[in-house]
Design a protein around this motif. Structure first.
Motif, PDB file in Angstrom:
ATOM      1  N   VAL A  60       0.836  -1.206   0.000  1.00  0.00           N
ATOM      2  CA  VAL A  60       0.000   0.000   0.000  1.00  0.00           C
ATOM      3  C   VAL A  60       0.869   1.253   0.000  1.00  0.00           C
ATOM      4  N   ARG A  61       1.905   1.262   0.835  1.00  0.00           N
ATOM      5  CA  ARG A  61       2.792   2.433   0.892  1.00  0.00           C
ATOM      6  C   ARG A  61       3.510   2.658  -0.432  1.00  0.00           C
ATOM      7  N   ALA A  62       3.703   1.599  -1.205  1.00  0.00           N
ATOM      8  CA  ALA A  62       4.390   1.714  -2.490  1.00  0.00           C
ATOM      9  C   ALA A  62       3.444   2.090  -3.628  1.00  0.00           C
ATOM     10  N   GLY A  63       2.188   2.354  -3.337  1.00  0.00           N
ATOM     11  CA  GLY A  63       1.249   2.765  -4.375  1.00  0.00           C
ATOM     12  C   GLY A  63       0.610   1.618  -5.118  1.00  0.00           C
ATOM     13  N   LEU A  64       0.530   0.450  -4.466  1.00  0.00           N
ATOM     14  CA  LEU A  64      -0.138  -0.704  -5.037  1.00  0.00           C
ATOM     15  C   LEU A  64      -1.462  -0.924  -4.321  1.00  0.00           C
ATOM     16  N   LEU A 248       4.915  -5.479 -11.132  1.00  0.00           N
ATOM     17  CA  LEU A 248       3.655  -4.757 -11.083  1.00  0.00           C
ATOM     18  C   LEU A 248       3.916  -3.330 -11.537  1.00  0.00           C
ATOM     19  N   ILE A 249       2.873  -2.512 -11.560  1.00  0.00           N
ATOM     20  CA  ILE A 249       3.034  -1.079 -11.750  1.00  0.00           C
ATOM     21  C   ILE A 249       2.321  -0.375 -10.600  1.00  0.00           C
ATOM     22  N   ASP A 250       2.847   0.767 -10.183  1.00  0.00           N
ATOM     23  CA  ASP A 250       2.194   1.503  -9.101  1.00  0.00           C
ATOM     24  C   ASP A 250       1.079   2.381  -9.675  1.00  0.00           C
ATOM     25  N   HIS A 251       0.452   3.161  -8.797  1.00  0.00           N
ATOM     26  CA  HIS A 251      -0.686   3.984  -9.225  1.00  0.00           C
ATOM     27  C   HIS A 251      -0.317   4.980 -10.324  1.00  0.00           C
ATOM     28  N   GLY A 253       1.793   4.276 -12.726  1.00  0.00           N
ATOM     29  CA  GLY A 253       2.219   3.536 -13.910  1.00  0.00           C
ATOM     30  C   GLY A 253       3.692   3.225 -13.936  1.00  0.00           C
ATOM     31  N   ALA A 254       4.398   3.455 -12.816  1.00  0.00           N
ATOM     32  CA  ALA A 254       5.830   3.159 -12.754  1.00  0.00           C
ATOM     33  C   ALA A 254       6.046   1.702 -12.357  1.00  0.00           C
ATOM     34  N   PRO A 255       7.051   1.028 -12.933  1.00  0.00           N
ATOM     35  CA  PRO A 255       7.266  -0.383 -12.642  1.00  0.00           C
ATOM     36  C   PRO A 255       7.817  -0.623 -11.238  1.00  0.00           C
ATOM     37  N   VAL A 256       7.241  -1.612 -10.567  1.00  0.00           N
ATOM     38  CA  VAL A 256       7.640  -2.010  -9.214  1.00  0.00           C
ATOM     39  C   VAL A 256       7.706  -3.531  -9.195  1.00  0.00           C
ATOM     40  N   GLU A 276      17.440  -2.759 -11.391  1.00  0.00           N
ATOM     41  CA  GLU A 276      17.040  -1.383 -11.125  1.00  0.00           C
ATOM     42  C   GLU A 276      17.138  -0.493 -12.358  1.00  0.00           C
ATOM     43  N   ARG A 277      17.732  -0.987 -13.422  1.00  0.00           N
ATOM     44  CA  ARG A 277      17.664  -0.262 -14.690  1.00  0.00           C
ATOM     45  C   ARG A 277      16.252  -0.290 -15.262  1.00  0.00           C
ATOM     46  N   HIS A 278      15.469  -1.247 -14.823  1.00  0.00           N
ATOM     47  CA  HIS A 278      14.146  -1.462 -15.407  1.00  0.00           C
ATOM     48  C   HIS A 278      13.001  -1.229 -14.425  1.00  0.00           C
ATOM     49  N   THR A 279      13.255  -1.336 -13.132  1.00  0.00           N
ATOM     50  CA  THR A 279      12.150  -1.342 -12.177  1.00  0.00           C
ATOM     51  C   THR A 279      12.648  -0.973 -10.791  1.00  0.00           C
TER      52      THR A 279
END
Length: 309
Positions: A60-64, A248-251, A253-256, A276-279
């Motif tokens: 939740v804190r990470a925007g998921l 996943l992606i966060d709220h 749209g960034a990759p997590v 970390e180059r990708h996500t």
């Protein structure tokens, strides 16, 4: 993340809060990652719930957006915390229900959850594969299937829990090309689920290629490299769940990428830099669930691709 990847990754996941988590000798017979550890069942179950609740907070804190469903009362379901094995959802409103190898796990399929899912989301079709279990044919959801939705590839590691014919039938129905391979642990036992040896994310794949049987290894390498940067994981890293990650992606749209702290600690600094180059990496602490259940962060998350009502 480009807009066209919204159908490949989501910020919403289903999670089952466990009531009776514990050692399951029936599933451990084919799961080389599960270990019987000390402690009473009630203590292990309580520890698993604490880890689960803390993981939900991290997401939740990470925007998921985790949708938490409490395991229903009834006979003990020690592996209920791993819902991705019995249900998957797909863009367009399709829900698949899967045949699981262990009788104790077939009881996890929860009609009330499916009904609530349909009440909250637009469900166009429920595809029920569960009857195949009566004939000894199993396909354990996104444990058996690691999907590259952008390239329409369904990777699967053949085992007692992943039937090749069901894989091909599933792939035909969903418009995927099946990529079947064999992989074995150090003891020569088949890897029980594809998602402990392979993760396909946005622009990368992480795979324990050394565990893949030689006839298929070169082809699998080429297939994965065609989709992005390949991060090769060693057998000891696979043993520590480094392959059991979920993009996943966060709220925004960034990759997590969700993984356990055990997995993160097993990665070399150069591998962390590659990822970390990708996500963004999002580690969670789930040592009891990993050790006793033989599954890690990815196994606890069933992606929700359905359109909310």
């Amino acid at each position: 993340m480009p807009a066209d990847l919204a159908t490949a990754f989501t910020d919403r996941v289903l999670m089952i809060r466990p009531a009776a988590f514990g050692w399951n000798p029936e599933t451990a017979a084919s799961n080389g990652f599960a270990r019987a550890v000390g402690g009473h069942r009630e203590e292990l179950a309580a520890a698993a719930r604490r880890e689960f609740d803390a993981m939900v907070e991290v997401l939740v804190r990470a925007g998921l957006s985790p949708w938490v469903w409490d395991e229903r009362p009834g006979p003990p379901r020690p592996d209920a915390v791993f819902p991705n094995n019995w249900i998957s959802t797909h863009p367009g409103g399709r829900v698949h229900l899967y045949p699981m190898a262990a009788a104790s796990r077939r009881a996890e399929v929860d009609p009330a959850l499916v009904d609530e899912l349909a009440r909250r989301h637009r469900v166009t079709e429920i595809v029920d594969w569960t009857h195949h279990a009566a004939h000894g044919r199993y396909l354990e959801g996104t444990g058996s299937l690691v999907l590259d939705a952008r390239r329409r590839l369904a990777y699967a590691c053949e085992s007692s829990r992943t039937d090749p014919d069901l894989l091909r039938a599933w792939a035909t129905r969903e418009g995927y090309t099946p990529v079947l391979f064999a992989a074995h642990d150090a003891a020569g036992q088949p890897i029980y689920h594809t998602n402990v040896v392979l993760c396909v994310g946005h622009g990368f794949a992480a795979c324990g290629l050394d565990l893949v049987a030689a006839p298929a290894r070169a082809d699998l390498r080429a297939q994965l490299e065609a989709g992005g940067e390949l991060i090769e994981l060693t057998p000891p890293q696979i043993d520590r769940f480094a392959g059991n990650m979920l993009q996943l992606i966060d709220h925004r749209g960034a990759p997590v990428c969700v993984l356990s702290q055990t997995a993160l600690a097993a990665l070399a600094p150069t591998q962390v830099q590659q990822l970390e180059r990708h996500t963004t990496l999002l580690p969670v602490a789930i040592p009891t669930i990993e050790a006793v259940g033989g599954g890690s962060a990815r196994c606890m998350l069933a992606e929700l691709f359905l359109e909310p009502r």
